[in-house]
Scaffold this motif. Structure first.
Motif: not given
Length: 377
Positions: A1-5, A13-19, A25-35, A38-43
């Motif tokens: 589960x993620x939320x872009x904050x 920068x997102x907050x990701x709940x670990x399975x 944890x804080x997680x960083x994504x680059x949308x041009x590389x990984x899309x 959005x909230x509810x996404x699995x990464x």
């Protein structure tokens, strides 16, 4: 589960709940590389640096969304592949690419025509160099210089990682970021530092260029095992192309490691052994009446600490300049006026985890390089 904050140019920068774990944890994504995340996404995360507690490893990095494919990139010009042969390699249009509208300009370009090029070891020097340049231009009654940042690939590869670049661009302090080598994500992409410098002059129309690696430099505590060695090569590139190479010293008055106290051994090696072209080495002449102390490690701050640091830095820098070395020494006052200019930076100043108040000597050393560059441009 993620939320872009928090979002800035090219990054989220997102907050990701670990399975299977009751933590996030804080997680960083680059949308041009990984899309888009959005909230509810699995990464899928790469948490290597985060788990090791590295200085710039405060993030887990999003490798991919496991519940959605990244859309195929739209067909377009450009055949430069950056971060080559890694799973996230990116194809970009280089400013020097045959398909680039600037190819005709850069095809035979070979001259910077005296353009001042300030080279720094650490990414954290970038805003300080520009602050010094802008403050000096204002003092001389000139317009603020048009600045291009040429980012090398010794640190972070995506320019999107740098919130400083985003903030400086938004504030109008840099006209363009040019990513070179394996670095990518700048306003312009270039194959080498050389074409990055030429693009800064012939495409961006810069009055001043700052060259530094992206955030996250690497050091090993050995004489040669650090990413800042490339600073010497950048001075060589500026000299070969007819620019005015200016060496910004990496200085600290607060680093607990003796090899980085005063002038860092990184600067002494890169400029003393690697840089073969004669350059201006800008030495900060710290004013003894600067507020506070340059050393946050001192239990009882010495009123003469600024003078002591100035003497230490001058002695170390003398090994780089004539008659002992090949470079020219330029002494520039590092005073309260310059410190005020640093306080007016539109982005947060931080080097090796220390801010302006914790290690003012570091940022003043970068600022004087920018101040000097304006006077020779």
């Amino acid at each position: 589960m993620t939320e872009c904050r928090v979002r800035w140019d090219g990054a989220c920068e997102s907050t990701v709940a670990l399975d299977g774990e009751d933590r996030t944890v804080r997680a960083l994504s680059y949308p041009q590389l990984v899309g888009e995340v959005v909230p509810g996404a699995h990464v899928l995360l790469n948490a290597t640096a985060l788990l090791r507690g590295l200085g710039t490893g405060g993030y887990a990095l999003v490798v991919a969304r496991t519940d959605a494919l990244v859309p195929d990139p739209l067909p377009g010009p450009g055949h430069l592949v950056k971060a080559r042969y890694t799973p996230l390699q990116a194809m970009v249009l280089g400013v020097d690419d045959q398909e680039s509208p600037h190819h005709g300009v850069l095809r035979d370009a070979d001259d910077l025509a005296g353009l001042p090029v300030v080279v720094a070891d650490l990414h954290s020097a970038l805003p300080a160099v520009i602050a010094g340049a802008r403050a000096t231009a204002a003092r001389l009654g000139r317009e603020a210089p048009r600045v291009a940042y040429v980012m090398t690939d010794g640190g972070a590869l995506p320019a999107w990682f740098s919130r400083a670049v985003d903030g400086l661009r938004s504030a109008g302090w840099i006209a363009a970021c040019v990513t070179t080598g394996q670095a990518f994500g700048g306003d312009l992409e270039a194959v080498t530092v050389h074409t990055g410098l030429l693009a800064a002059r012939h495409v961006v129309g810069a009055d001043l260029v700052v060259v530094a690696q992206g955030p996250g430099n690497l050091g090993t505590g050995t004489r040669w095992g650090f990413s800042g060695v490339a600073a010497g090569e950048a001075l060589n590139a500026a000299g070969v192309l007819g620019g005015r190479p200016v060496a910004s010293l990496r200085v600290s008055g607060a680093d607990a490691r003796h090899r980085h106290l005063g002038v860092s051994h990184h600067s002494l090696t890169a400029y003393g052994r690697v840089a073969l072209t004669a350059s201006d080495v800008v030495v900060p002449a710290y004013s003894p009446d600067l507020p506070g102390t340059p050393r946050d490690l001192m239990d009882d701050p010495d009123p003469g600490a600024w003078s002591a640091l100035a003497d230490r830095v001058a002695g170390q820098a003398a090994t780089l300049t004539a008659p002992a070395g090949r470079h020219a020494e330029v002494s520039v006052a590092a005073d309260g006026e310059l410190l005020d200019a640093l306080r007016g930076c539109p982005v947060r100043l931080s080097t090796m985890g220390r801010g302006l108040d914790a290690d003012p000597a570091a940022f003043l050393a970068a600022a004087v390089a920018g101040a000097h560059a304006v006077t020779v441009g």
